[in-house]
Design a protein around this motif. Structure first.
Motif, PDB file in Angstrom:
ATOM      1  N   UNK A  31      34.521  94.478  -5.151  1.00 34.07           N
ATOM      2  CA  UNK A  31      33.724  93.865  -4.087  1.00 34.07           C
ATOM      3  C   UNK A  31      34.427  92.667  -3.439  1.00 34.07           C
ATOM      4  N   UNK A  32      35.478  92.166  -4.097  1.00 37.84           N
ATOM      5  CA  UNK A  32      36.265  91.015  -3.604  1.00 37.84           C
ATOM      6  C   UNK A  32      35.425  89.751  -3.469  1.00 37.84           C
ATOM      7  N   UNK A  33      34.451  89.598  -4.367  1.00 35.19           N
ATOM      8  CA  UNK A  33      33.673  88.362  -4.398  1.00 35.19           C
ATOM      9  C   UNK A  33      34.534  87.283  -5.041  1.00 35.19           C
ATOM     10  N   UNK A  34      34.184  86.038  -4.864  1.00 35.69           N
ATOM     11  CA  UNK A  34      34.927  84.924  -5.440  1.00 35.69           C
ATOM     12  C   UNK A  34      34.994  85.016  -6.958  1.00 35.69           C
ATOM     13  N   UNK A  35      36.065  84.471  -7.509  1.00 35.55           N
ATOM     14  CA  UNK A  35      36.292  84.573  -8.956  1.00 35.55           C
ATOM     15  C   UNK A  35      35.207  83.855  -9.755  1.00 35.55           C
ATOM     16  N   UNK A  36      34.811  82.671  -9.330  1.00 36.36           N
ATOM     17  CA  UNK A  36      33.790  81.928 -10.079  1.00 36.36           C
ATOM     18  C   UNK A  36      32.449  82.660 -10.055  1.00 36.36           C
ATOM     19  N   UNK A  37      32.052  83.165  -8.881  1.00 39.24           N
ATOM     20  CA  UNK A  37      30.800  83.911  -8.774  1.00 39.24           C
ATOM     21  C   UNK A  37      30.876  85.182  -9.613  1.00 39.24           C
ATOM     22  N   UNK A  38      31.975  85.902  -9.504  1.00 44.12           N
ATOM     23  CA  UNK A  38      32.149  87.151 -10.242  1.00 44.12           C
ATOM     24  C   UNK A  38      32.125  86.917 -11.751  1.00 44.12           C
ATOM     25  N   UNK A  39      32.837  85.889 -12.196  1.00 52.46           N
ATOM     26  CA  UNK A  39      32.884  85.563 -13.619  1.00 52.46           C
ATOM     27  C   UNK A  39      31.502  85.178 -14.131  1.00 52.46           C
ATOM     28  N   UNK A  40      30.797  84.376 -13.362  1.00 56.00           N
ATOM     29  CA  UNK A  40      29.464  83.925 -13.770  1.00 56.00           C
ATOM     30  C   UNK A  40      28.483  85.089 -13.852  1.00 56.00           C
ATOM     31  N   UNK A  41      28.467  85.934 -12.833  1.00 58.80           N
ATOM     32  CA  UNK A  41      27.563  87.083 -12.850  1.00 58.80           C
ATOM     33  C   UNK A  41      27.896  88.038 -13.989  1.00 58.80           C
ATOM     34  N   UNK A  42      29.167  88.291 -14.209  1.00 63.97           N
ATOM     35  CA  UNK A  42      29.582  89.179 -15.301  1.00 63.97           C
ATOM     36  C   UNK A  42      29.153  88.600 -16.649  1.00 63.97           C
ATOM     37  N   UNK A  43      29.308  87.293 -16.817  1.00 65.33           N
ATOM     38  CA  UNK A  43      28.906  86.640 -18.064  1.00 65.33           C
ATOM     39  C   UNK A  43      27.404  86.756 -18.279  1.00 65.33           C
ATOM     40  N   UNK A  44      26.625  86.516 -17.227  1.00 64.81           N
ATOM     41  CA  UNK A  44      25.162  86.588 -17.350  1.00 64.81           C
ATOM     42  C   UNK A  44      24.723  87.996 -17.731  1.00 64.81           C
ATOM     43  N   UNK A  45      25.290  88.989 -17.085  1.00 67.18           N
ATOM     44  CA  UNK A  45      24.936  90.374 -17.402  1.00 67.18           C
ATOM     45  C   UNK A  45      25.315  90.714 -18.843  1.00 67.18           C
ATOM     46  N   UNK A  46      26.523  90.332 -19.249  1.00 70.45           N
ATOM     47  CA  UNK A  46      26.949  90.640 -20.617  1.00 70.45           C
ATOM     48  C   UNK A  46      26.135  89.864 -21.647  1.00 70.45           C
ATOM     49  N   UNK A  47      25.663  88.677 -21.285  1.00 69.20           N
ATOM     50  CA  UNK A  47      24.801  87.903 -22.181  1.00 69.20           C
ATOM     51  C   UNK A  47      23.521  88.684 -22.488  1.00 69.20           C
ATOM     52  N   UNK A  48      22.899  89.228 -21.430  1.00 71.05           N
ATOM     53  CA  UNK A  48      21.663  89.988 -21.630  1.00 71.05           C
ATOM     54  C   UNK A  48      21.918  91.313 -22.360  1.00 71.05           C
ATOM     55  N   UNK A  49      23.048  91.949 -22.073  1.00 71.18           N
ATOM     56  CA  UNK A  49      23.412  93.162 -22.813  1.00 71.18           C
ATOM     57  C   UNK A  49      23.529  92.824 -24.301  1.00 71.18           C
ATOM     58  N   UNK A  50      24.203  91.731 -24.598  1.00 71.42           N
ATOM     59  CA  UNK A  50      24.382  91.304 -25.982  1.00 71.42           C
ATOM     60  C   UNK A  50      23.038  91.004 -26.639  1.00 71.42           C
ATOM     61  N   UNK A  51      22.193  90.235 -25.955  1.00 66.20           N
ATOM     62  CA  UNK A  51      20.895  89.875 -26.533  1.00 66.20           C
ATOM     63  C   UNK A  51      20.076  91.114 -26.868  1.00 66.20           C
ATOM     64  N   UNK A  52      19.938  92.015 -25.904  1.00 66.45           N
ATOM     65  CA  UNK A  52      19.085  93.177 -26.136  1.00 66.45           C
ATOM     66  C   UNK A  52      19.708  94.165 -27.128  1.00 66.45           C
TER      67      UNK A  52
END
Length: 158
Positions: free
Chosen positions: A55-76
């Motif tokens: 998607x060529x989104x900014x690195x900080x936004x991409x990293x943050x969104x990926x981390x948030x998604x993986x956090x919820x994957x991990x929790x559940x």
């Protein structure tokens, strides 16, 4: 879904080596904990690639969104699969504790890395391996006996 694949693998292991299966069965939560952690880490990398690489989104936004998604994957994954905690009435409290523990781990990781690399002159990759392994073991114990503990009167975990 994960239970189906997990059970297929478990049955194959039993057919190949009943002795290995018996050892695995006694450490089922640890194996599931490691698998769930790897899946969450893989989710983080895949989502980072999708957001930033495709998607060529900014690195900080991409990293943050990926981390948030993986956090919820991990929790559940940890809640529902590893520790087989189907009680949804405690989910918000557990999510808060899970977030707090991960925030503490993030800070401990940085502090311990600084100590080992700069204080003791240990190679940064070895330091991260030791710190990650230590924090993972502590997290497993906290998840099992604090965050996802089985309450009295609840049926045993399968």
């Amino acid at each position: 879904m994960f239970d189906r694949y997990y059970n297929k693998i478990k049955n194959r292991l039993y057919n190949i080596s009943p002795k290995f299966f018996d050892r695995h069965a006694k450490r089922k939560e640890i194996v599931k904990f490691l698998i769930a952690g790897c899946l969450a880490g893989g989710t983080d990398l895949v989502m980072l690639y999708i957001f930033h690489g495709l998607f060529h989104w900014g690195l900080m936004l991409s990293t943050s969104l990926a981390f948030i998604i993986s956090f919820f994957v991990s929790f559940f994954m940890q809640k529902l699969w590893t520790f087989n905690d189907k009680d949804h009435s405690r989910s918000y409290r557990q999510l808060g504790l899970y977030l707090l523990l991960n925030f503490i781990n993030l800070n401990l990781n940085g502090w311990l890395m600084h100590l080992l690399v700069n204080g003791f002159q240990i190679w940064y990759m070895l330091s991260q391996f030791v710190v990650g392994l230590t924090l993972g073991m502590v997290s497993f114990v906290v998840y099992k006996f604090v965050i996802f503990r089985r309450l009295p009167g609840c049926p045993p975990r399968s």
